[in-house]
Design a protein around this motif. Structure first.
Motif, PDB file in Angstrom:
ATOM      1  N   MET A 175      -1.304  -1.337 -11.633  1.00 29.94           N
ATOM      2  CA  MET A 175      -1.265  -2.722 -11.153  1.00 29.94           C
ATOM      3  C   MET A 175      -1.308  -2.756  -9.626  1.00 29.94           C
ATOM      4  O   MET A 175      -2.087  -3.516  -9.022  1.00 29.94           O
ATOM      5  N   LEU A 176      -0.471  -1.918  -8.963  1.00 29.02           N
ATOM      6  CA  LEU A 176      -0.461  -1.868  -7.500  1.00 29.02           C
ATOM      7  C   LEU A 176      -1.804  -1.394  -6.954  1.00 29.02           C
ATOM      8  O   LEU A 176      -2.306  -1.911  -5.946  1.00 29.02           O
ATOM      9  N   SER A 177      -2.397  -0.418  -7.636  1.00 30.33           N
ATOM     10  CA  SER A 177      -3.678   0.122  -7.182  1.00 30.33           C
ATOM     11  C   SER A 177      -4.787  -0.916  -7.296  1.00 30.33           C
ATOM     12  O   SER A 177      -5.668  -1.002  -6.434  1.00 30.33           O
ATOM     13  N   SER A 178      -4.750  -1.732  -8.342  1.00 37.80           N
ATOM     14  CA  SER A 178      -5.765  -2.781  -8.499  1.00 37.80           C
ATOM     15  C   SER A 178      -5.632  -3.834  -7.400  1.00 37.80           C
ATOM     16  O   SER A 178      -6.632  -4.372  -6.916  1.00 37.80           O
ATOM     17  N   ILE A 179      -4.377  -4.125  -6.965  1.00 34.77           N
ATOM     18  CA  ILE A 179      -4.177  -5.033  -5.825  1.00 34.77           C
ATOM     19  C   ILE A 179      -4.798  -4.429  -4.567  1.00 34.77           C
ATOM     20  O   ILE A 179      -5.479  -5.114  -3.798  1.00 34.77           O
ATOM     21  N   TYR A 224      -6.089   8.476  -4.519  1.00 30.40           N
ATOM     22  CA  TYR A 224      -6.994   8.650  -3.382  1.00 30.40           C
ATOM     23  C   TYR A 224      -7.548   7.325  -2.876  1.00 30.40           C
ATOM     24  O   TYR A 224      -7.718   7.144  -1.673  1.00 30.40           O
ATOM     25  N   THR A 225      -7.826   6.395  -3.778  1.00 37.28           N
ATOM     26  CA  THR A 225      -8.290   5.080  -3.306  1.00 37.28           C
ATOM     27  C   THR A 225      -7.163   4.360  -2.556  1.00 37.28           C
ATOM     28  O   THR A 225      -7.429   3.685  -1.560  1.00 37.28           O
ATOM     29  N   SER A 226      -5.916   4.542  -2.998  1.00 35.90           N
ATOM     30  CA  SER A 226      -4.784   3.936  -2.291  1.00 35.90           C
ATOM     31  C   SER A 226      -4.603   4.558  -0.913  1.00 35.90           C
ATOM     32  O   SER A 226      -4.300   3.860   0.061  1.00 35.90           O
ATOM     33  N   LEU A 227      -4.793   5.869  -0.810  1.00 41.61           N
ATOM     34  CA  LEU A 227      -4.716   6.542   0.491  1.00 41.61           C
ATOM     35  C   LEU A 227      -5.786   6.018   1.446  1.00 41.61           C
ATOM     36  O   LEU A 227      -5.514   5.758   2.619  1.00 41.61           O
ATOM     37  N   LEU A 228      -7.008   5.856   0.942  1.00 45.52           N
ATOM     38  CA  LEU A 228      -8.093   5.348   1.789  1.00 45.52           C
ATOM     39  C   LEU A 228      -7.837   3.896   2.187  1.00 45.52           C
ATOM     40  O   LEU A 228      -8.180   3.483   3.294  1.00 45.52           O
ATOM     41  N   THR A 267      -8.811  -4.570  -4.976  1.00 44.91           N
ATOM     42  CA  THR A 267      -9.500  -5.871  -5.058  1.00 44.91           C
ATOM     43  C   THR A 267      -8.900  -6.920  -4.129  1.00 44.91           C
ATOM     44  O   THR A 267      -9.365  -8.056  -4.104  1.00 44.91           O
ATOM     45  N   GLY A 268      -7.860  -6.553  -3.367  1.00 47.06           N
ATOM     46  CA  GLY A 268      -7.166  -7.542  -2.545  1.00 47.06           C
ATOM     47  C   GLY A 268      -8.032  -8.169  -1.479  1.00 47.06           C
ATOM     48  O   GLY A 268      -7.971  -9.375  -1.236  1.00 47.06           O
ATOM     49  N   LEU A 269      -8.894  -7.348  -0.832  1.00 47.05           N
ATOM     50  CA  LEU A 269      -9.745  -7.867   0.243  1.00 47.05           C
ATOM     51  C   LEU A 269     -10.752  -8.880  -0.305  1.00 47.05           C
ATOM     52  O   LEU A 269     -10.989  -9.932   0.300  1.00 47.05           O
ATOM     53  N   VAL A 270     -11.324  -8.579  -1.475  1.00 44.97           N
ATOM     54  CA  VAL A 270     -12.281  -9.497  -2.110  1.00 44.97           C
ATOM     55  C   VAL A 270     -11.597 -10.813  -2.454  1.00 44.97           C
ATOM     56  O   VAL A 270     -12.111 -11.903  -2.186  1.00 44.97           O
ATOM     57  N   ALA A 271     -10.377 -10.712  -3.032  1.00 45.93           N
ATOM     58  CA  ALA A 271      -9.625 -11.919  -3.420  1.00 45.93           C
ATOM     59  C   ALA A 271      -9.287 -12.767  -2.200  1.00 45.93           C
ATOM     60  O   ALA A 271      -9.465 -14.000  -2.220  1.00 45.93           O
ATOM     61  N   LEU A 294       0.825  -1.214   0.000  1.00 45.36           N
ATOM     62  CA  LEU A 294       0.000   0.000   0.000  1.00 45.36           C
ATOM     63  C   LEU A 294       0.859   1.265   0.000  1.00 45.36           C
ATOM     64  O   LEU A 294       0.546   2.234  -0.703  1.00 45.36           O
ATOM     65  N   ALA A 295       1.947   1.258   0.787  1.00 48.29           N
ATOM     66  CA  ALA A 295       2.834   2.425   0.829  1.00 48.29           C
ATOM     67  C   ALA A 295       3.482   2.651  -0.539  1.00 48.29           C
ATOM     68  O   ALA A 295       3.576   3.802  -1.008  1.00 48.29           O
ATOM     69  N   LEU A 296       3.917   1.587  -1.199  1.00 45.68           N
ATOM     70  CA  LEU A 296       4.500   1.709  -2.546  1.00 45.68           C
ATOM     71  C   LEU A 296       3.467   2.229  -3.546  1.00 45.68           C
ATOM     72  O   LEU A 296       3.791   3.031  -4.425  1.00 45.68           O
ATOM     73  N   THR A 297       2.219   1.761  -3.410  1.00 47.25           N
ATOM     74  CA  THR A 297       1.147   2.231  -4.302  1.00 47.25           C
ATOM     75  C   THR A 297       0.926   3.725  -4.138  1.00 47.25           C
ATOM     76  O   THR A 297       0.864   4.479  -5.116  1.00 47.25           O
ATOM     77  N   VAL A 298       0.813   4.173  -2.888  1.00 50.29           N
ATOM     78  CA  VAL A 298       0.564   5.599  -2.612  1.00 50.29           C
ATOM     79  C   VAL A 298       1.721   6.457  -3.112  1.00 50.29           C
ATOM     80  O   VAL A 298       1.508   7.476  -3.789  1.00 50.29           O
ATOM     81  N   VAL A 299       2.950   6.032  -2.824  1.00 48.46           N
ATOM     82  CA  VAL A 299       4.124   6.822  -3.223  1.00 48.46           C
ATOM     83  C   VAL A 299       4.237   6.899  -4.744  1.00 48.46           C
ATOM     84  O   VAL A 299       4.492   7.974  -5.306  1.00 48.46           O
TER      85      VAL A 299
END
Length: 343
Positions: free
Chosen positions: A324-328, A242-246, A331-335, A208-213
């Motif tokens: 790619m990171l943002s999609s993880i 913003y979705t990554s921040l949330l 959708t990660g919780l659902v997966a 998540l930190a890599l996605t946000v950065v």
């Protein structure tokens, strides 16, 4: 990946130092690994063209050397006075050896160096400092940590300082710094339960930190007031940021909620419901200042100056990596839920 071969070599030795520290069977070996890690990170940080960068690398070096010297001194004293391999005889030995490790990882109240150092770094180095540089000290903490007054104090101070400290910040780097301090408190709770839980939390937090950065770097934003003035063509990048921040704040539909959910369940199982209540409330405060950043851009109407000609068309590789990171993250919780139910 850095194009410069020196940076590639330094990154390899950085990770190598962390692995030496984690896999060592003696405290001296762990100290050597931490030193290799430090000596690899300092050249990566320093940049002669940026005055703030030089100041940040010097501050980081002084703090880390202080922590390393204290750790070595404590370990040698422990060896000379008692037994190197056991901590049963003296209840204060784990506390004094944990203190320099907490200073290295930036946990409160030893966090005073963290915001200033982060403010002077590039986004790539910020990502390293928030993720890879925390791994070895926290892993070494797992050999010492137990639920006592000292540990609970550190956990409470980290979560409270990390949540309240970010409320009045305008810099994105400082907001991520205080978020990292808050997450350090959660990681320490996970460490008191089991190493597997800590590994799961740390891996998800790092993603998540890599996605946000990567999303923030792509949008070219350094302060909150710049988020409204980003290029209107980059709606996808805004959405990813913003979705990554949330998700990093732990909002339920996203992946960031999963490790917090598991840690909360573990705390309630271990009869730590009051602690769980406090850390959940502080987590909501961090979510508030993420929403403060996101609110302006979630509005239908937004202002964009005419001179904003920043183009992202030549950054297709960076955009696809962030996507790619943002999609993880999304959708990660659902997966994870689907995999758990299938098994």
């Amino acid at each position: 990946m850095p194009s410069n071969s020196t940076k590639v070599l330094l990154l390899i030795t950085l990770v190598g130092g962390m692995l030496v520290s984690v896999s060592s069977n003696s405290w001296l070996g762990a100290w050597i690994g931490l030193e290799i890690n430090l000596m690899s990170f300092i050249p990566l940080m320093s940049n002669v063209k940026n005055m703030y960068n030089t100041e940040a690398s010097l501050s980081y070096f002084i703090v880390q050397v202080l922590a390393s010297a204290t750790l070595l001194f404590m370990v040698v004293m422990k060896t000379l006075t008692e037994d190197l391999f056991s901590f049963d005889s003296n209840p204060y030995a784990p506390v004094v050896i944990s203190t320099p490790l907490l200073l290295k990882s930036g946990a409160a109240p030893f966090h005073w160096w963290f915001p200033g150092v982060m403010e002077g770094l590039s986004w790539e180095n910020c990502a390293l400092l928030m993720t890879v540089q925390k791994a070895a000290p926290l892993m070494l903490m797992s050999y010492l940590i137990e639920i006592n007054a000292f540990t609970l104090t550190i956990i409470l101070m980290s979560t409270i300082v990390g949540s309240i400290g970010g409320l009045n910040q305008t810099s994105m780097r400082k907001i991520l710094t205080y978020s990292s301090i808050n997450h350090t408190g959660w990681m320490l709770i996970a460490l008191t339960t089991s190493e597997n839980m800590w590994m799961m939390y740390f891996i998800i937090y790092s993603i998540l930190a890599l996605t946000v950065v990567s999303a923030i770097k792509l949008s070219g934003v350094s302060f909150i007031n710049q988020t409204m003035m980003t290029n209107s063509d980059t709606t996808t990048i805004k959405f990813m940021m913003y979705t990554s921040l949330l998700s990093l704040g732990g909002l339920p539909p996203f992946l960031g909620f999963l490790p917090k959910w598991i840690v909360i369940q573990a705390m309630i199982t271990n009869n730590l419901a009051p602690l769980a209540t406090i850390v959940v409330v502080t987590s909501l405060i961090t979510l508030y200042y993420y929403l403060k950043i996101s609110y302006s851009s979630f509005m239908i109407l937004s202002a964009e100056p005419k001179w904003n000609l920043k183009s992202h068309k030549n950054k297709s590789i960076s955009t696809s990596w962030t996507l790619m990171l943002s999609s993880i993250s999304l959708t990660g919780l659902v997966a994870c839920t689907m995999i758990t139910n299938i098994n």
